[in-house]
Design a protein around this motif. Structure first.
Motif, short mmCIF file in Angstrom:
data_model
loop_
_atom_site.label_atom_id
_atom_site.label_comp_id
_atom_site.label_asym_id
_atom_site.label_seq_id
_atom_site.Cartn_x
_atom_site.Cartn_y
_atom_site.Cartn_z
N TYR A 185 0.84 -1.19 0.00
CA TYR A 185 0.00 0.00 0.00
C TYR A 185 0.88 1.24 0.00
CZ TYR A 185 -3.53 3.41 1.44
OH TYR A 185 -4.35 4.51 1.50
N ASP A 201 -4.56 5.94 -2.07
CA ASP A 201 -5.99 5.74 -2.31
C ASP A 201 -6.44 4.50 -1.54
OD1 ASP A 201 -8.53 5.27 -3.24
OD2 ASP A 201 -8.03 5.54 -5.36
N ARG A 238 -8.87 2.67 -1.85
CA ARG A 238 -9.53 1.65 -2.67
C ARG A 238 -8.53 0.84 -3.49
NH1 ARG A 238 -14.65 1.03 -3.97
NH2 ARG A 238 -13.73 -1.02 -4.28
N ARG A 239 -7.24 1.23 -3.47
CA ARG A 239 -6.27 0.59 -4.35
C ARG A 239 -4.96 0.26 -3.64
NH1 ARG A 239 -9.40 4.21 -6.84
NH2 ARG A 239 -10.31 3.63 -8.87
N LYS A 281 -0.88 -1.82 -4.53
CA LYS A 281 0.05 -2.22 -5.59
C LYS A 281 0.40 -3.70 -5.45
CE LYS A 281 0.75 1.92 -7.44
NZ LYS A 281 0.45 2.24 -8.86
N GLY A 299 -8.63 -8.56 -4.96
CA GLY A 299 -9.14 -7.50 -5.84
C GLY A 299 -8.96 -7.88 -7.29
N GLU A 315 -6.43 -3.34 -12.09
CA GLU A 315 -7.10 -2.17 -12.66
C GLU A 315 -6.23 -1.49 -13.71
OE1 GLU A 315 -9.87 1.15 -10.75
OE2 GLU A 315 -7.76 1.48 -10.25
N THR A 369 -1.58 -1.82 -10.48
CA THR A 369 -2.54 -1.27 -9.53
C THR A 369 -3.70 -2.24 -9.39
OG1 THR A 369 -1.98 1.01 -10.12
CG2 THR A 369 -4.07 0.66 -8.99
N VAL A 370 -4.00 -2.61 -8.16
CA VAL A 370 -5.09 -3.54 -7.86
C VAL A 370 -6.21 -2.79 -7.14
CG1 VAL A 370 -5.76 -5.64 -6.63
CG2 VAL A 370 -3.50 -5.49 -7.72
N ARG A 371 -7.39 -2.88 -7.67
CA ARG A 371 -8.55 -2.30 -6.99
C ARG A 371 -9.12 -3.34 -6.03
NH1 ARG A 371 -11.95 2.06 -7.81
NH2 ARG A 371 -14.06 1.85 -6.97
N ASP A 393 -14.21 -2.24 -0.03
CA ASP A 393 -13.99 -0.82 0.24
C ASP A 393 -13.71 -0.68 1.73
OD1 ASP A 393 -14.01 1.90 0.62
OD2 ASP A 393 -15.74 2.26 -0.67
#
Length: 277
Positions: A184, A188, A190-191, A193, A225, A228, A242-244, A248
């Motif tokens: 992390y 963000d 919500r996302r 790495k 996730g 993304e 990038t992984v969403r 949440d």
């Protein structure tokens, strides 16, 4: 009595008007069907609105209780799924495959405090050592992985969120043999790495990212996730992925603590490998 007579004399005109008005309205609503229907429909609409408000308030008050029952039902259903079991031994599986042993147990809990706006984030759950919670246990929601247990008291536990720079969850991209580490970057909530994957591996956007199961803290394949975005890192043969997150973290409320029944066996075996190195 004299006061009553004096009151009646003083307000006799108003009282007579009030009585006549009541009689007139009663006759009107009794004889005319449309006004009567409108009157009762309006009353019914108002009553219905008030009952609807009452029902919504009651539903909100008992929401926690309903979710706790749902968590318990989910755990019972998971116990019936064959993939969640391992055989006690080969002979037992052959003779009677209903005699099996769970490899993972899930304990439900509720998040009572959390953060998501820092580089390193934590949240508190209402389950502790009295419920068998221990340090380093994995924590998931119905959507996917959310963290690992950091510290424990008798009734509570602090969980290191997936939104923490040093959580180091081993993960792989579904449909490939590529695996790396979840990190992390604090930007963000919500996302995250996914680091350590060579850019000569073909990766599709939208591919699911799941736990590899390293260390035994999470079941292999536990969702995290989806990919993304990905770009090659300048000067390095690696992808910047990038992984969403499925979950949440700003809305996290109900979780499960993962207990690997064979954790001690796995740790002892891997400790022997570390000594060889």
């Amino acid at each position: 009595m004299l006061k009553f007579i004096a009151f009646f004399r003083r307000f006799r005109v108003f009282l007579v008007f009030l009585i006549l008005q009541i009689l007139a309205l009663s006759s009107f609503f009794s004889v005319m069907s449309f006004p009567r229907t409108k009157f009762f429909n309006s009353s019914a609409a108002i009553t219905g609105t008030l009952l609807s408000w009452e029902r919504n308030i009651i539903k909100y008050i008992y929401l926690d209780e309903a979710n706790e029952r749902l968590q318990a039902q989910n755990i019972e259903l998971e116990k019936r799924i064959p993939d969640n079991f391992i055989s006690v031994d080969a002979k037992t599986a052959i003779i009677n495959d209903t005699i099996q042993k769970l490899s993972f147990e899930r304990t439900p809990a509720t998040v009572i405090n959390s953060s998501h706006s820092f580089t390193n984030n934590y949240f508190t759950i209402n389950a502790g050592s009295l419920k068998g919670v221990e340090r380093k246990m994995g924590v998931v929601s119905s959507q996917g992985i959310v963290g690992t247990v950091y510290d424990v008291s008798r009734h509570y536990a602090i969980v290191k969120s997936v939104l923490t720079s040093d959580i180091n969850i081993s993960a792989y991209i579904d449909g490939t043999d590529a695996y790396g580490i979840i990190k992390y970057d604090g930007e963000d909530p919500r996302r995250v790495k996914l680091t350590g994957i060579s850019n000569d591996i073909v990766i599709k956007k939208g591919s699911p990212v799941n736990a590899r199961g390293r260390g035994g803290y999470f079941p292999q394949g536990e969702p995290i996730g989806r990919v993304e975005n990905l770009e090659p890192i300048e000067g390095k043969p690696m992808w910047d992925i990038t992984v969403r997150l499925n979950q949440d973290m700003r809305k996290l409320r109900y979780v499960y603590i993962i207990k690997n029944i064979n954790q001690l066996e796995l740790e002892e075996l891997e400790r022997g490998i570390e000594q060889l190195q």
